[in-house]
Write a protein that holds these residues in place. Sequence first.
Motif, PDB file in Angstrom:
ATOM      1  N   ARG A 450     -14.209 -12.323 -80.689  1.00  0.00           N
ATOM      2  CA  ARG A 450     -13.385 -12.421 -79.336  1.00  0.00           C
ATOM      3  C   ARG A 450     -12.984 -13.791 -79.063  1.00  0.00           C
ATOM      4  NH1 ARG A 450     -18.136  -9.537 -79.171  1.00  0.00           N
ATOM      5  NH2 ARG A 450     -17.881  -7.127 -79.442  1.00  0.00           N
ATOM      6  N   ALA A 451     -11.816 -13.614 -77.982  1.00  0.00           N
ATOM      7  CA  ALA A 451     -12.054 -15.442 -77.707  1.00  0.00           C
ATOM      8  C   ALA A 451     -11.619 -14.726 -76.163  1.00  0.00           C
ATOM      9  CB  ALA A 451     -11.105 -16.049 -78.100  1.00  0.00           C
ATOM     10  N   TYR A 452     -12.370 -15.401 -74.630  1.00  0.00           N
ATOM     11  CA  TYR A 452     -12.183 -15.317 -73.838  1.00  0.00           C
ATOM     12  C   TYR A 452     -12.137 -16.521 -72.800  1.00  0.00           C
ATOM     13  CZ  TYR A 452     -17.101 -13.853 -73.773  1.00  0.00           C
ATOM     14  OH  TYR A 452     -18.034 -13.682 -73.001  1.00  0.00           O
ATOM     15  N   ILE A 462     -18.961 -14.117 -82.539  1.00  0.00           N
ATOM     16  CA  ILE A 462     -18.779 -12.719 -84.112  1.00  0.00           C
ATOM     17  C   ILE A 462     -19.765 -12.569 -83.325  1.00  0.00           C
ATOM     18  CG2 ILE A 462     -18.846 -13.265 -86.612  1.00  0.00           C
ATOM     19  CD1 ILE A 462     -17.682 -16.429 -85.989  1.00  0.00           C
ATOM     20  N   GLU A 463     -19.517 -10.929 -83.791  1.00  0.00           N
ATOM     21  CA  GLU A 463     -20.275 -10.244 -83.342  1.00  0.00           C
ATOM     22  C   GLU A 463     -20.239  -8.483 -84.324  1.00  0.00           C
ATOM     23  OE1 GLU A 463     -22.374  -6.825 -80.300  1.00  0.00           O
ATOM     24  OE2 GLU A 463     -20.162  -8.008 -79.828  1.00  0.00           O
ATOM     25  N   ASP A 464     -20.958  -8.553 -85.421  1.00  0.00           N
ATOM     26  CA  ASP A 464     -20.871  -7.514 -86.516  1.00  0.00           C
ATOM     27  C   ASP A 464     -22.817  -6.212 -86.147  1.00  0.00           C
ATOM     28  OD1 ASP A 464     -24.120  -7.950 -88.181  1.00  0.00           O
ATOM     29  OD2 ASP A 464     -23.101 -10.321 -88.059  1.00  0.00           O
ATOM     30  N   ASN A 465     -21.944  -5.384 -86.674  1.00  0.00           N
ATOM     31  CA  ASN A 465     -23.072  -4.286 -86.293  1.00  0.00           C
ATOM     32  C   ASN A 465     -23.497  -3.842 -87.411  1.00  0.00           C
ATOM     33  OD1 ASN A 465     -21.337  -3.268 -88.177  1.00  0.00           O
ATOM     34  ND2 ASN A 465     -20.477  -1.021 -86.965  1.00  0.00           N
ATOM     35  N   GLY A 466     -24.505  -5.121 -88.625  1.00  0.00           N
ATOM     36  CA  GLY A 466     -25.284  -4.869 -89.434  1.00  0.00           C
ATOM     37  C   GLY A 466     -26.332  -4.611 -89.347  1.00  0.00           C
ATOM     38  N   SER A 544     -26.008  -8.827 -84.739  1.00  0.00           N
ATOM     39  CA  SER A 544     -26.062 -10.257 -84.508  1.00  0.00           C
ATOM     40  C   SER A 544     -24.708  -9.966 -83.825  1.00  0.00           C
ATOM     41  CB  SER A 544     -26.387 -10.500 -85.786  1.00  0.00           C
ATOM     42  OG  SER A 544     -27.391 -10.624 -86.445  1.00  0.00           O
ATOM     43  N   LYS A 545     -24.396 -11.330 -82.814  1.00  0.00           N
ATOM     44  CA  LYS A 545     -23.452 -11.993 -81.817  1.00  0.00           C
ATOM     45  C   LYS A 545     -24.160 -13.360 -81.953  1.00  0.00           C
ATOM     46  CE  LYS A 545     -23.492 -11.283 -77.840  1.00  0.00           C
ATOM     47  NZ  LYS A 545     -22.131 -10.834 -76.683  1.00  0.00           N
ATOM     48  N   ILE A 546     -22.970 -13.989 -82.445  1.00  0.00           N
ATOM     49  CA  ILE A 546     -22.977 -15.681 -82.237  1.00  0.00           C
ATOM     50  C   ILE A 546     -22.093 -15.592 -81.108  1.00  0.00           C
ATOM     51  CG2 ILE A 546     -22.850 -17.696 -83.375  1.00  0.00           C
ATOM     52  CD1 ILE A 546     -23.318 -16.753 -85.889  1.00  0.00           C
ATOM     53  N   THR A 547     -22.562 -16.114 -80.622  1.00  0.00           N
ATOM     54  CA  THR A 547     -21.552 -17.411 -78.800  1.00  0.00           C
ATOM     55  C   THR A 547     -21.756 -18.700 -79.208  1.00  0.00           C
ATOM     56  OG1 THR A 547     -22.373 -14.889 -77.436  1.00  0.00           O
ATOM     57  CG2 THR A 547     -21.465 -17.361 -75.988  1.00  0.00           C
ATOM     58  N   ILE A 548     -20.302 -18.857 -79.374  1.00  0.00           N
ATOM     59  CA  ILE A 548     -20.052 -20.463 -79.287  1.00  0.00           C
ATOM     60  C   ILE A 548     -19.187 -20.501 -77.471  1.00  0.00           C
ATOM     61  CG2 ILE A 548     -18.418 -22.009 -80.576  1.00  0.00           C
ATOM     62  CD1 ILE A 548     -18.631 -20.540 -82.886  1.00  0.00           C
ATOM     63  N   ARG A 549     -19.547 -21.868 -77.141  1.00  0.00           N
ATOM     64  CA  ARG A 549     -18.989 -21.896 -75.814  1.00  0.00           C
ATOM     65  C   ARG A 549     -18.613 -23.683 -76.599  1.00  0.00           C
ATOM     66  NH1 ARG A 549     -18.997 -19.351 -70.994  1.00  0.00           N
ATOM     67  NH2 ARG A 549     -21.028 -17.665 -70.974  1.00  0.00           N
ATOM     68  N   LEU A 550     -16.834 -23.460 -75.789  1.00  0.00           N
ATOM     69  CA  LEU A 550     -16.221 -24.737 -76.229  1.00  0.00           C
ATOM     70  C   LEU A 550     -15.296 -25.317 -74.877  1.00  0.00           C
ATOM     71  CD1 LEU A 550     -14.052 -23.929 -79.371  1.00  0.00           C
ATOM     72  CD2 LEU A 550     -15.909 -25.708 -78.955  1.00  0.00           C
TER      73      LEU A 550
END
Length: 689
Positions: A450-452, A462-466, A544-550
């Motif tokens: 996702r991007a917003y 980046i999120e997965d349902n693992g 897990s979810k990885i969140t990147i802010r740029l």
Amino acid sequence: MTEELEIFLEDCDDQLQMMEDALVDMQSNGASERSIGTIFRAVHTIKGSAGMFGFEDIVTFTHIGENLFDSIRQGNVAVSEEMISLFLLCKDHIDVLISLLTEEEELRNAKKEVGDNLIKRLEGYLPGAETKEEVEDIPSSIVVEAVKWHISIRFHKDFFTTGMSINSVFNFLNKVGEVLIIQPIIYDIPFIEEINPLHPYIGFEVCLLADLSKSEVEDVFEFIQEDVDLYIFLCDDSDEYSTLISKRKEPELKNELISAKFIDEDILVEPEVLAPVITPATVEEKEIVPIKEQENSEPKKKAVSSLRVDSSKIDLLINYMSEIAITNSRILALVEDEADEEKGSELEEAAIHMKQLLEFVSDGIMDMRMVKVGDSFNKFRRIVSDTSKKIGKDVEFVITGGDTELDKTVVERISDPLLHMLRNSIDHGVELPEDRIASGKPAQGRVDLRAYPDSGTIVIEIEDNGKGLDRDRILAKAIENGTVKSNHNLSDSEIYKLIFAAGLSTAEKVSAISGRGVGMDVVKRNIEDLRGTIEIESSMGKGSKITIRLPLTLAVIEGFLVQVGDTKYIIPLENIKECIELTTKEKESLNGNEFINVRGEMLPLLDVRTVLEENKSTTKRQNIVIVYFGKKIIGLLVDELLGEHQTVIKSLGEVFENLPGISGGSILGSGEIALIFDIARLIELRNEG
């Protein structure tokens, strides 16, 4: 490399990406008329463009793919999963061919064998493949019904400046059919002293025998359609010849057509005989127009005016704008010191107006650098598909927010880190189908990209349902390799961040995808180099979810200038919530505390002077600038507030790159250097303290 060849490469890159996107979409959603049409047009366009440059290996290879997809479009061949995988390999081979041929490298035996093998596999899907050997030596004109097309060509005066040659046109015509007649039209050649060697004065009348429709003949000239005038019609249509002579307005054309045996003199009918005196309303006027002006059966699309510009030119323009902005700030500072009040006010007004205009121009230039992240994200579809299949997993890959815009430089530099994290999500996160079913989950896993926009930054998730991150295993590995002491006091969030430590991996075995503990530390460093942050959330068994802010851009920002001790600093305006004065009474009430009550809420404070070891200020007054990054918020203690400032970001070089909480510098109008606060790092420093 010529400009035309550069355009060819860019166009091929676009066509190959569209082809790959359509094929990956087929894998997920099945074949559709739209995806099949997209792939056919991509292959057809590449074939035509390559033919104009004489790239025979590309033409030969793409011709087979074009035939197969034409059969698929006609409903004669059904698309299968194996066929899609084959098409993806063909797309990769076309990419290799383009790279080799445009760099003037020879096609080596190994690559040629790959191409030959792919062609055989493609031919195996063609209708009547089992009888192909029987008709292989029969001329194409016997196997299929070919027709004769008359092509009248006139080249625009700037044709040669495009880097194309007339020979390329005829070479390609001989590939799609057989050129039976070529009649040069040379009566437009001027006297030798008037000749411009860059102008093509020769035209041609051509008879082409080919198994092509009119639209397919037109497509032959697709790559140069803006540089030629064409008239195309069947050779046995005498009415069309009459109209051609009328429209060309070339006095000798009739005789040229007769002498070249295109027509017999007694068959040709003059246009005026065909059109007696009848009102236009009572007759349909037969008219041939240049091909680029013809209307086809499809509705006209709204014209879009666009211009391809090398990104390096925009970068250079931004650098110049940066220097102009700095110079203008200097002029404004000098004007403010002007002794003559009346004259000074006029100069100041003009300088302020110039500053506003420069900001408009700067914003416009920066907007040119903004690109939609979706174009970059779509390239990951193929990688996710290939990776999941390689390790036997079924993964649905979902992209949202593709219209979000980000600086092109940031997009390019974030591509590799995103790729690495996506592979990790598939390899470490999503479970095998049998394991998911055993734990009560659907067999197919899911990875979201996702991007917003959020608070002046761009967020990429980046999120997965693992299965999620194994907190205890990560901690044990970190203690084992000495990253963390056994008597630690780390929160779950801090433990998850340990995966960014160099050399730390929880993979049970090394694979081609991951397991060596190399990469995640580089990912973190690359994101921080972009003035960004990365955070991890995870839940065992859920994902897990990885969140990147740029930051939106790396070049110019709107800033707020402050003074701390003897140094001026700039705070990005997008990170500021509000500014408040720290009164003497409030300062005394702090009494060493690092929090202040702001309208009933406790705000953590960071004394910038202490962190950056600044000299004590001579002013008794202090201010608090409340800043935020994402969901985190703190107050920065500064001495003076100096106002807004358009900031041109300059690198501080390797010597100063590790200054805590500093992301760069800028030159003020006075010639002084101001340092730019890295708000994300300062918040981390406050929380660590």
